[in-house]
Design a protein around this motif. Sequence first.
Motif, PDB file in Angstrom:
ATOM      1  N   ASN A  46      15.228  13.673  -4.465  1.00  0.00           N
ATOM      2  CA  ASN A  46      13.977  13.926  -4.763  1.00  0.00           C
ATOM      3  C   ASN A  46      13.021  12.967  -4.234  1.00  0.00           C
ATOM      4  O   ASN A  46      11.967  13.201  -3.911  1.00  0.00           O
ATOM      5  N   THR A  47      13.490  11.597  -4.135  1.00  0.00           N
ATOM      6  CA  THR A  47      12.491  10.469  -3.701  1.00  0.00           C
ATOM      7  C   THR A  47      12.486  10.778  -2.089  1.00  0.00           C
ATOM      8  O   THR A  47      11.388  10.492  -1.683  1.00  0.00           O
ATOM      9  N   LEU A  48      13.533  11.125  -1.564  1.00  0.00           N
ATOM     10  CA  LEU A  48      13.579  11.240  -0.183  1.00  0.00           C
ATOM     11  C   LEU A  48      12.293  12.295   0.274  1.00  0.00           C
ATOM     12  O   LEU A  48      11.694  12.194   1.353  1.00  0.00           O
ATOM     13  N   ARG A  49      12.367  13.593  -0.632  1.00  0.00           N
ATOM     14  CA  ARG A  49      11.234  14.388  -0.233  1.00  0.00           C
ATOM     15  C   ARG A  49       9.923  13.766  -0.310  1.00  0.00           C
ATOM     16  O   ARG A  49       8.913  14.266   0.419  1.00  0.00           O
ATOM     17  N   ARG A  50       9.591  13.218  -1.243  1.00  0.00           N
ATOM     18  CA  ARG A  50       8.449  12.419  -1.312  1.00  0.00           C
ATOM     19  C   ARG A  50       8.028  11.450  -0.333  1.00  0.00           C
ATOM     20  O   ARG A  50       7.209  11.632   0.063  1.00  0.00           O
ATOM     21  N   ILE A  51       9.127  10.860   0.284  1.00  0.00           N
ATOM     22  CA  ILE A  51       8.854   9.948   1.419  1.00  0.00           C
ATOM     23  C   ILE A  51       8.487  10.783   2.521  1.00  0.00           C
ATOM     24  O   ILE A  51       7.577  10.393   3.100  1.00  0.00           O
TER      25      ILE A  51
ATOM     26  N   GLY B  47       4.272   5.768  -5.180  1.00  0.00           N
ATOM     27  CA  GLY B  47       4.798   5.548  -6.651  1.00  0.00           C
ATOM     28  C   GLY B  47       6.097   5.084  -7.163  1.00  0.00           C
ATOM     29  O   GLY B  47       6.842   5.284  -7.988  1.00  0.00           O
ATOM     30  N   ILE B  48       6.705   4.094  -5.984  1.00  0.00           N
ATOM     31  CA  ILE B  48       7.802   3.504  -5.840  1.00  0.00           C
ATOM     32  C   ILE B  48       7.748   2.230  -6.046  1.00  0.00           C
ATOM     33  O   ILE B  48       6.921   1.553  -5.446  1.00  0.00           O
ATOM     34  N   SER B  49       8.766   1.748  -7.055  1.00  0.00           N
ATOM     35  CA  SER B  49       8.371   0.040  -7.297  1.00  0.00           C
ATOM     36  C   SER B  49       8.851  -0.712  -5.565  1.00  0.00           C
ATOM     37  O   SER B  49       9.752  -0.226  -4.883  1.00  0.00           O
ATOM     38  N   ARG B  50       8.360  -1.806  -5.595  1.00  0.00           N
ATOM     39  CA  ARG B  50       8.444  -2.584  -4.164  1.00  0.00           C
ATOM     40  C   ARG B  50       9.809  -2.956  -4.131  1.00  0.00           C
ATOM     41  O   ARG B  50      10.643  -2.903  -3.045  1.00  0.00           O
ATOM     42  N   PRO B  51      10.677  -3.512  -5.237  1.00  0.00           N
ATOM     43  CA  PRO B  51      12.052  -3.847  -4.993  1.00  0.00           C
ATOM     44  C   PRO B  51      12.885  -2.678  -4.654  1.00  0.00           C
ATOM     45  O   PRO B  51      13.814  -2.716  -3.749  1.00  0.00           O
ATOM     46  N   GLN B  52      12.681  -1.504  -5.090  1.00  0.00           N
ATOM     47  CA  GLN B  52      13.463  -0.464  -4.811  1.00  0.00           C
ATOM     48  C   GLN B  52      13.033   0.262  -3.450  1.00  0.00           C
ATOM     49  O   GLN B  52      14.151   0.497  -2.756  1.00  0.00           O
ATOM     50  N   PHE B  53      11.916   0.269  -3.161  1.00  0.00           N
ATOM     51  CA  PHE B  53      11.642   0.328  -1.352  1.00  0.00           C
ATOM     52  C   PHE B  53      12.180  -0.384  -0.687  1.00  0.00           C
ATOM     53  O   PHE B  53      12.546  -0.204   0.618  1.00  0.00           O
TER      54      PHE B  53
ATOM     55  N   GLU C 105       0.794  -1.248   0.002  1.00  0.00           N
ATOM     56  CA  GLU C 105      -0.098  -0.033  -0.097  1.00  0.00           C
ATOM     57  C   GLU C 105       0.887   1.206  -0.090  1.00  0.00           C
ATOM     58  O   GLU C 105       0.588   2.081  -0.783  1.00  0.00           O
ATOM     59  N   VAL C 106       2.101   1.217   0.730  1.00  0.00           N
ATOM     60  CA  VAL C 106       2.795   2.365   0.783  1.00  0.00           C
ATOM     61  C   VAL C 106       3.371   2.691  -0.453  1.00  0.00           C
ATOM     62  O   VAL C 106       3.630   3.582  -0.817  1.00  0.00           O
ATOM     63  N   THR C 107       4.015   1.552  -1.057  1.00  0.00           N
ATOM     64  CA  THR C 107       4.635   1.928  -2.509  1.00  0.00           C
ATOM     65  C   THR C 107       3.732   2.126  -3.314  1.00  0.00           C
ATOM     66  O   THR C 107       4.280   2.912  -4.266  1.00  0.00           O
ATOM     67  N   GLN C 108       2.601   1.621  -3.373  1.00  0.00           N
ATOM     68  CA  GLN C 108       1.696   2.098  -4.515  1.00  0.00           C
ATOM     69  C   GLN C 108       1.146   3.511  -4.168  1.00  0.00           C
ATOM     70  O   GLN C 108       1.233   4.347  -5.252  1.00  0.00           O
ATOM     71  N   ARG C 109       1.009   4.075  -2.998  1.00  0.00           N
ATOM     72  CA  ARG C 109       0.728   5.314  -2.810  1.00  0.00           C
ATOM     73  C   ARG C 109       1.755   6.378  -3.000  1.00  0.00           C
ATOM     74  O   ARG C 109       1.739   7.315  -3.365  1.00  0.00           O
TER      75      ARG C 109
ATOM     76  N   GLN D  16      -0.835   3.399  -9.148  1.00  0.00           N
ATOM     77  CA  GLN D  16      -0.692   2.080  -9.875  1.00  0.00           C
ATOM     78  C   GLN D  16      -0.680   2.198 -11.296  1.00  0.00           C
ATOM     79  O   GLN D  16       0.260   1.253 -11.813  1.00  0.00           O
ATOM     80  N   LEU D  17      -1.192   3.032 -11.985  1.00  0.00           N
ATOM     81  CA  LEU D  17      -0.877   3.180 -13.603  1.00  0.00           C
ATOM     82  C   LEU D  17       0.691   3.541 -13.863  1.00  0.00           C
ATOM     83  O   LEU D  17       1.351   2.784 -14.759  1.00  0.00           O
ATOM     84  N   GLN D  18       1.443   4.280 -12.657  1.00  0.00           N
ATOM     85  CA  GLN D  18       2.600   4.822 -12.987  1.00  0.00           C
ATOM     86  C   GLN D  18       3.638   3.413 -12.821  1.00  0.00           C
ATOM     87  O   GLN D  18       4.524   3.053 -13.458  1.00  0.00           O
ATOM     88  N   GLN D  19       3.441   2.484 -11.761  1.00  0.00           N
ATOM     89  CA  GLN D  19       3.908   1.160 -11.755  1.00  0.00           C
ATOM     90  C   GLN D  19       4.029   0.324 -13.026  1.00  0.00           C
ATOM     91  O   GLN D  19       4.836  -0.530 -13.162  1.00  0.00           O
TER      92      GLN D  19
END
Length: 272
Positions: free
Chosen positions: A46-51, A27-33, A21-25, A94-97
Amino acid sequence: MNEDFAQNLRLLCSYYKSISEVTQRLGISRPQFNRYLSGKHKPAANTLRRICEFFDVAEHELHLPHSQFERLVQVSPRQVTHTDESIELDHLNQLQQKSSPELEKYLGYYFEYYYSMGNPGKILRSLVCLEKQGEKVVFQRTERLIEGKEKWDKEVCHCKYLGIAYYLSDRIFMMDYESLTFNEITQTIMFPTFKNRISWLHGLRLGVSASDERMPTSSRVLMEYLGTNINLRKALAMCRFYEPHDKDIDEAIQEMINNQGPNEHWNFRAKA
């Protein structure tokens, strides 16, 4: 330091139903997260700011010793709510993934051609720019509309559409909205090219006319690739209405956007 960050991130995730649920919301892939959760990798800036924005924590707080961070979270417990906004973002993420990274091949500027929905019988040339922002491919479409026939009476009006693009099962889906009046959403579906060099993309657009009639309309559309570095002023100066069979519009382009002629199909289709 990485272990504290990973433990703090795992603690924040525990307030949600699942890591998925966290990765979907986000927009980060599960392996990367998972690499962030393991402490083996730190996210880019930029990813850290989103988190941090997603979990409503400051960047420096995520790097605190885990025992200190745990006390901080206990004092200010996370409020996990599914707002209308988060529901919308869930769908988009989800579309982004599912979107293929092949879309990055199409970044750059394009001239776009189609028969105007608001000015029947006129070909409209506009400028489109696809670029990557974070994990997403976004685009801007600029229309330059000229009112009046005489030089002294001409008035230039610009319409700016902002949108996001996805590459799903060998089709490019582009959804945008008119960012000045917020009175229109447009969807364009394009065929990709399987050649090494991009020349043209073509497909269909669904939208409404800008006139008071606001008639839902579908039209063939073609995008002519210009490159990643262009003279913007010169390109925008070439964006305007053109008459059919105008010599400034290539005959092949005019054929690809032609909406008339016999149609053996039950539906209005793009020219493949």
